[in-house]
Design a protein around this motif. Structure first.
Motif, PDB file in Angstrom:
ATOM      1  N   ALA A  25      14.062  25.764 -22.184  1.00  0.00           N
ATOM      2  CA  ALA A  25      14.204  25.891 -20.726  1.00  0.00           C
ATOM      3  C   ALA A  25      13.237  26.925 -20.157  1.00  0.00           C
ATOM      4  O   ALA A  25      12.566  26.673 -19.144  1.00  0.00           O
ATOM      5  N   LEU A  26      13.156  28.087 -20.792  1.00  0.00           N
ATOM      6  CA  LEU A  26      12.273  29.133 -20.294  1.00  0.00           C
ATOM      7  C   LEU A  26      10.808  28.749 -20.468  1.00  0.00           C
ATOM      8  O   LEU A  26       9.983  28.957 -19.563  1.00  0.00           O
ATOM      9  N   GLY A  27      10.479  28.201 -21.629  1.00  0.00           N
ATOM     10  CA  GLY A  27       9.098  27.835 -21.899  1.00  0.00           C
ATOM     11  C   GLY A  27       8.604  26.733 -20.985  1.00  0.00           C
ATOM     12  O   GLY A  27       7.474  26.787 -20.481  1.00  0.00           O
ATOM     13  N   GLN A  28       9.447  25.739 -20.762  1.00  0.00           N
ATOM     14  CA  GLN A  28       9.041  24.651 -19.875  1.00  0.00           C
ATOM     15  C   GLN A  28       8.822  25.151 -18.455  1.00  0.00           C
ATOM     16  O   GLN A  28       7.820  24.824 -17.813  1.00  0.00           O
ATOM     17  N   TYR A  29       9.739  25.968 -17.968  1.00  0.00           N
ATOM     18  CA  TYR A  29       9.614  26.476 -16.605  1.00  0.00           C
ATOM     19  C   TYR A  29       8.354  27.330 -16.458  1.00  0.00           C
ATOM     20  O   TYR A  29       7.586  27.171 -15.497  1.00  0.00           O
ATOM     21  N   ALA A  30       8.119  28.211 -17.409  1.00  0.00           N
ATOM     22  CA  ALA A  30       6.953  29.087 -17.330  1.00  0.00           C
ATOM     23  C   ALA A  30       5.653  28.296 -17.403  1.00  0.00           C
ATOM     24  O   ALA A  30       4.664  28.649 -16.752  1.00  0.00           O
ATOM     25  N   SER A  31       5.641  27.209 -18.182  1.00  0.00           N
ATOM     26  CA  SER A  31       4.416  26.428 -18.326  1.00  0.00           C
ATOM     27  C   SER A  31       4.155  25.532 -17.128  1.00  0.00           C
ATOM     28  O   SER A  31       2.998  25.200 -16.834  1.00  0.00           O
ATOM     29  N   ARG A  32       5.219  25.154 -16.405  1.00  0.00           N
ATOM     30  CA  ARG A  32       5.064  24.249 -15.267  1.00  0.00           C
ATOM     31  C   ARG A  32       4.902  24.989 -13.940  1.00  0.00           C
ATOM     32  O   ARG A  32       4.443  24.410 -12.957  1.00  0.00           O
ATOM     33  N   GLU A  33       5.330  26.242 -13.915  1.00  0.00           N
ATOM     34  CA  GLU A  33       5.313  26.997 -12.658  1.00  0.00           C
ATOM     35  C   GLU A  33       4.340  28.164 -12.765  1.00  0.00           C
ATOM     36  O   GLU A  33       4.668  29.200 -13.355  1.00  0.00           O
ATOM     37  N   PRO A  34       3.124  28.030 -12.221  1.00  0.00           N
ATOM     38  CA  PRO A  34       2.139  29.115 -12.322  1.00  0.00           C
ATOM     39  C   PRO A  34       2.641  30.441 -11.742  1.00  0.00           C
ATOM     40  O   PRO A  34       2.247  31.510 -12.208  1.00  0.00           O
ATOM     41  N   GLY A  35       3.525  30.364 -10.746  1.00  0.00           N
ATOM     42  CA  GLY A  35       4.017  31.584 -10.125  1.00  0.00           C
ATOM     43  C   GLY A  35       5.293  32.115 -10.740  1.00  0.00           C
ATOM     44  O   GLY A  35       5.947  32.991 -10.152  1.00  0.00           O
ATOM     45  N   ALA A  36       5.676  31.613 -11.932  1.00  0.00           N
ATOM     46  CA  ALA A  36       6.909  32.069 -12.574  1.00  0.00           C
ATOM     47  C   ALA A  36       6.846  33.562 -12.872  1.00  0.00           C
ATOM     48  O   ALA A  36       5.801  34.100 -13.254  1.00  0.00           O
ATOM     49  N   ALA A  66      11.367  23.299 -30.178  1.00  0.00           N
ATOM     50  CA  ALA A  66      11.154  24.415 -29.252  1.00  0.00           C
ATOM     51  C   ALA A  66       9.942  25.249 -29.654  1.00  0.00           C
ATOM     52  O   ALA A  66       9.115  25.622 -28.814  1.00  0.00           O
ATOM     53  N   LEU A  67       9.818  25.546 -30.942  1.00  0.00           N
ATOM     54  CA  LEU A  67       8.701  26.379 -31.402  1.00  0.00           C
ATOM     55  C   LEU A  67       7.377  25.633 -31.301  1.00  0.00           C
ATOM     56  O   LEU A  67       6.337  26.231 -30.998  1.00  0.00           O
ATOM     57  N   HIS A  68       7.390  24.343 -31.576  1.00  0.00           N
ATOM     58  CA  HIS A  68       6.157  23.559 -31.474  1.00  0.00           C
ATOM     59  C   HIS A  68       5.674  23.513 -30.031  1.00  0.00           C
ATOM     60  O   HIS A  68       4.477  23.658 -29.750  1.00  0.00           O
ATOM     61  N   ASP A  69       6.593  23.308 -29.093  1.00  0.00           N
ATOM     62  CA  ASP A  69       6.208  23.146 -27.687  1.00  0.00           C
ATOM     63  C   ASP A  69       5.977  24.479 -26.982  1.00  0.00           C
ATOM     64  O   ASP A  69       5.078  24.586 -26.132  1.00  0.00           O
ATOM     65  N   TYR A  70       6.790  25.508 -27.313  1.00  0.00           N
ATOM     66  CA  TYR A  70       6.753  26.745 -26.527  1.00  0.00           C
ATOM     67  C   TYR A  70       6.709  28.005 -27.384  1.00  0.00           C
ATOM     68  O   TYR A  70       6.894  29.107 -26.871  1.00  0.00           O
ATOM     69  N   GLY A  71       6.463  27.837 -28.702  1.00  0.00           N
ATOM     70  CA  GLY A  71       6.398  28.991 -29.584  1.00  0.00           C
ATOM     71  C   GLY A  71       5.177  29.847 -29.312  1.00  0.00           C
ATOM     72  O   GLY A  71       4.189  29.404 -28.712  1.00  0.00           O
ATOM     73  N   ASP A  72       5.261  31.100 -29.777  1.00  0.00           N
ATOM     74  CA  ASP A  72       4.228  32.084 -29.466  1.00  0.00           C
ATOM     75  C   ASP A  72       3.527  32.542 -30.737  1.00  0.00           C
ATOM     76  O   ASP A  72       4.092  33.294 -31.529  1.00  0.00           O
ATOM     77  N   GLY A  73       2.319  32.046 -30.966  1.00  0.00           N
ATOM     78  CA  GLY A  73       1.469  32.588 -32.004  1.00  0.00           C
ATOM     79  C   GLY A  73       1.650  32.020 -33.395  1.00  0.00           C
ATOM     80  O   GLY A  73       2.415  31.076 -33.625  1.00  0.00           O
ATOM     81  N   PRO A  74       0.965  32.630 -34.360  1.00  0.00           N
ATOM     82  CA  PRO A  74       0.958  32.132 -35.747  1.00  0.00           C
ATOM     83  C   PRO A  74       2.333  32.101 -36.403  1.00  0.00           C
ATOM     84  O   PRO A  74       2.601  31.239 -37.239  1.00  0.00           O
ATOM     85  N   ALA A  75       3.212  33.033 -36.062  1.00  0.00           N
ATOM     86  CA  ALA A  75       4.539  33.055 -36.689  1.00  0.00           C
ATOM     87  C   ALA A  75       5.298  31.772 -36.381  1.00  0.00           C
ATOM     88  O   ALA A  75       5.979  31.211 -37.257  1.00  0.00           O
ATOM     89  N   ALA A  76       5.200  31.291 -35.159  1.00  0.00           N
ATOM     90  CA  ALA A  76       5.861  30.044 -34.789  1.00  0.00           C
ATOM     91  C   ALA A  76       5.245  28.876 -35.546  1.00  0.00           C
ATOM     92  O   ALA A  76       5.965  27.985 -36.035  1.00  0.00           O
ATOM     93  N   ASP A  77       3.929  28.855 -35.678  1.00  0.00           N
ATOM     94  CA  ASP A  77       3.261  27.778 -36.414  1.00  0.00           C
ATOM     95  C   ASP A  77       3.679  27.769 -37.874  1.00  0.00           C
ATOM     96  O   ASP A  77       3.920  26.703 -38.460  1.00  0.00           O
ATOM     97  N   ARG A  78       3.756  28.950 -38.470  1.00  0.00           N
ATOM     98  CA  ARG A  78       4.179  29.015 -39.872  1.00  0.00           C
ATOM     99  C   ARG A  78       5.616  28.546 -40.039  1.00  0.00           C
ATOM    100  O   ARG A  78       5.949  27.855 -41.017  1.00  0.00           O
ATOM    101  N   ALA A  79       6.487  28.902 -39.100  1.00  0.00           N
ATOM    102  CA  ALA A  79       7.885  28.477 -39.181  1.00  0.00           C
ATOM    103  C   ALA A  79       7.997  26.957 -39.104  1.00  0.00           C
ATOM    104  O   ALA A  79       8.759  26.335 -39.853  1.00  0.00           O
ATOM    105  N   VAL A  80       7.233  26.339 -38.217  1.00  0.00           N
ATOM    106  CA  VAL A  80       7.244  24.881 -38.104  1.00  0.00           C
ATOM    107  C   VAL A  80       6.738  24.253 -39.399  1.00  0.00           C
ATOM    108  O   VAL A  80       7.322  23.283 -39.908  1.00  0.00           O
ATOM    109  N   GLY A  81       5.676  24.789 -39.966  1.00  0.00           N
ATOM    110  CA  GLY A  81       5.147  24.249 -41.215  1.00  0.00           C
ATOM    111  C   GLY A  81       6.148  24.340 -42.354  1.00  0.00           C
ATOM    112  O   GLY A  81       6.315  23.386 -43.143  1.00  0.00           O
ATOM    113  N   ARG A  82       6.856  25.472 -42.466  1.00  0.00           N
ATOM    114  CA  ARG A  82       7.871  25.616 -43.519  1.00  0.00           C
ATOM    115  C   ARG A  82       8.998  24.617 -43.325  1.00  0.00           C
ATOM    116  O   ARG A  82       9.540  24.054 -44.297  1.00  0.00           O
TER     117      ARG A  82
END
Length: 543
Positions: free
Chosen positions: A372-383, A426-442
């Motif tokens: 919810a937070l990631g989608q809103y922040a990505s869709r609303e430039p003024g968030a 959630a991490l794939h779409d709105y995760g932050d940085g390499p840690a999220a990528d590694r978590a998805v890969g695991r």
């Protein structure tokens, strides 16, 4: 409202884009036609009505349901500790029928009830003798287990002291004991508070039946439309106390009769679950990029259910961050962006609680809040910057709470495949940085490693629901790039094509008992079928 996207294929168990579109359209129409929601009956809740409300229509059908769903080993429900609550409830209900001495009134012979109760008791003695028994993290389990153990022991004492049906011969002096993880102190405290007139916190209304006679018109507990206490048939029956014809109790009686009618006797743990069902279904279908024509009242009902303090899954239930975030996400995907300020009351500073004062935490609630937070922040430039900051914090928190093998587990579902799919999406779409990528890969590697030989996935056995969640994990990358992911996804899709709509999956979702939200599970299967066929090239995508 129309949401455009791509679909690739067919309906459950069929081929052809037209049939797939029909399946999606039928599912959306059912959300309108069945506003109470579609949920499987509960052994626990049904057993409570057998004991509390033998006067309620459908009593015979509820007893028959308990008898028909008993396992060969004498228990009810899923394996291990998951059998404890439903087996206690069903066994206590059968003993209550026997003590009333009128089994014939329900069309049941005494012998059938005695035999079923004996088998249930033997399994309970065996379960509770196992000091290593793992108690699942179910809502109100620290209240339901001590309450039911005490009720069963009262029945055993009565059978031992008075003439009546021969029951567990030679064992009347034995009593059930509480498992080490449950001590009954919280239930005692709640009963003591009620006895002195203290108001019951709203989050306890859903399990009000655990306090027995103290539930009747308990102070501070009020009916909400359509006449429910805590969204629970058992809690409502306990509050009502009997078939009262007065105007004050009539809404509750009407609610109970409707809940019974919808399942021809047995009842689910929670009903209606209108917002919960609509949010999960719409969010899943829209996320998969399926071409949807959504009845406007569905999206409008999600907006109407929201308040500054959040959104509740259904009437009588408290607002929670899980339903709030999934409803916000679904509305955003369907073009109705709503600022997620209603989530802030659930922010603990490290993560988000399902509701204020929650004991412990929920992995999937926090994954949905990240959505919810990631989608809103990505869709609303003024968030506001705090939305992006909170999303980054949750991304790190989810990655830190991943198990070493790559899976996640959660308190709202019995299967790690559900929790893992929620986190990976959630991490794939709105995760932050390499840690999220590694978590998805695991997580992808764990899913590949745990596939069954027939192409399915599942905790206790292969299911279409869990296979859908596993495929969601594998298909986060387009195309899948992790070792073995493509092969596993193709095999999983073949299993899903062959089995979807042809087998009844077991209940896996947590309430006072395990339940199956039928429409939500169907939406998960349809969503992943669309994505899998498109990404794996099984059927050419359409636009």
């Amino acid at each position: 409202m129309t949401v455009k996207g791509e679909i690739g294929g067919a309906s459950i168990g069929a081929t052809g884009a037209d049939e797939f579109g029909i399946a999606v359209r039928d599912l959306l129409n059912e959300l309108v036609l069945e506003p109470w929601g579609q949920s499987s009956p509960s052994v626990y809740e049904t057993g409570r009505l057998v004991t509390i409300a033998p006067w309620l229509t459908g009593h015979a059908e509820r007893i028959e349901y308990l008898l028909a769903t008993q396992r060969r080993d004498g228990g009810w429900g899923a394996p291990g500790g998951y059998a404890l609550v439903p087996t206690l409830s069903a066994t206590e209900a059968l003993l209550a029928c026997l003590r009333r001495g009128r089994p014939g009134e329900a069309g049941m012979g005494t012998f059938r009830l005695v035999a079923a109760a004996e088998r249930g008791l033997q399994l309970l003695f065996d379960l509770l003798a196992d000091r290593t028994l793992a108690i699942p993290d179910m809502p109100a389990i620290d209240l339901t287990v001590p309450g039911l153990v005490a009720a069963v022991n009262e029945h055993l004492d009565a059978v031992g002291a008075h003439a009546g049906p021969v029951l567990v011969a030679g064992r009347q002096s034995r009593r059930l004991t509480l498992p080490p993880a449950v001590d009954g102190r919280r239930l005692t405290a709640i009963r003591g508070a009620l006895a002195t007139g203290v108001r019951v916190p709203e989050k306890l209304w859903h399990a009000l039946e655990v306090v027995g006679d103290l539930a009747r018109e308990a102070r501070g507990v009020t009916l909400v439309p359509p006449g429910t206490i805590g969204g629970s048939p058992a809690a409502t029956a306990a509050w009502l106390g009997g078939p009262r014809p007065d105007s004050h109790g009539q809404p509750a009686l009407t609610y109970l009769r409707e809940a019974v009618r919808r399942h021809s006797g047995p009842v689910p743990c929670a009903t209606p679950l209108t917002v919960f069902e609509r949010a999960w279904v719409l969010g899943a279908l829209a996320r998969a990029g399926i071409d949807l024509t959504v009845p406007p009242e569905l999206v409008q009902s999600l907006r109407a259910a929201g308040t500054a303090g959040g959104t509740a899954a259904g009437p009588g239930l408290p607002a929670d961050a899980d339903t709030t975030s999934v409803a916000l996400y679904a509305m955003g995907r369907l073009g109705m962006s709503v600022e997620p300020a209603s989530l802030w009351p659930f922010d603990t500073g490290t993560h988000f609680s399902t509701w204020p004062g929650e004991d412990g935490y929920s992995i999937t609630t926090n994954a949905h809040v990240l959505d919810a937070l990631g989608q809103y922040a990505s869709r609303e430039p003024g968030a506001a910057p705090r939305y992006r900051a909170a999303a980054a914090r949750l991304s790190a928190w989810l990655s830190e709470h991943q198990d070493a093998d790559g899976a996640w587990w959660d308190r709202w579902h019995a299967s790690p495949y559900y929790a893992t799919s929620c986190c990976v999406l959630a991490l794939h779409d709105y995760g932050d940085g390499p840690a999220a990528d590694r978590a998805v890969g695991r997580a992808v590697d764990w899913v590949v490693a745990t596939q069954r030989s027939d192409g399915s996935w599942g905790r206790w056995g292969g299911t279409t629901e869990e296979t859908a969640y596993a495929l969601q994990v594998l298909l986060t990358a387009d195309p899948p790039t992790r070792p073995g992911a493509v092969h596993a996804a193709v095999a999983g899709l073949a299993y899903l094509e062959a089995s979807a709509g042809k087998q009844l999956d077991p209940p896996l979702w947590h309430d006072k008992d395990l339940y199956r939200p039928t429409a939500i599970v169907r939406s998960a299967v349809l969503s992943v079928l669309a994505r899998a066929r498109r990404q794996l090239g099984v059927v050419p995508p359409t636009k």
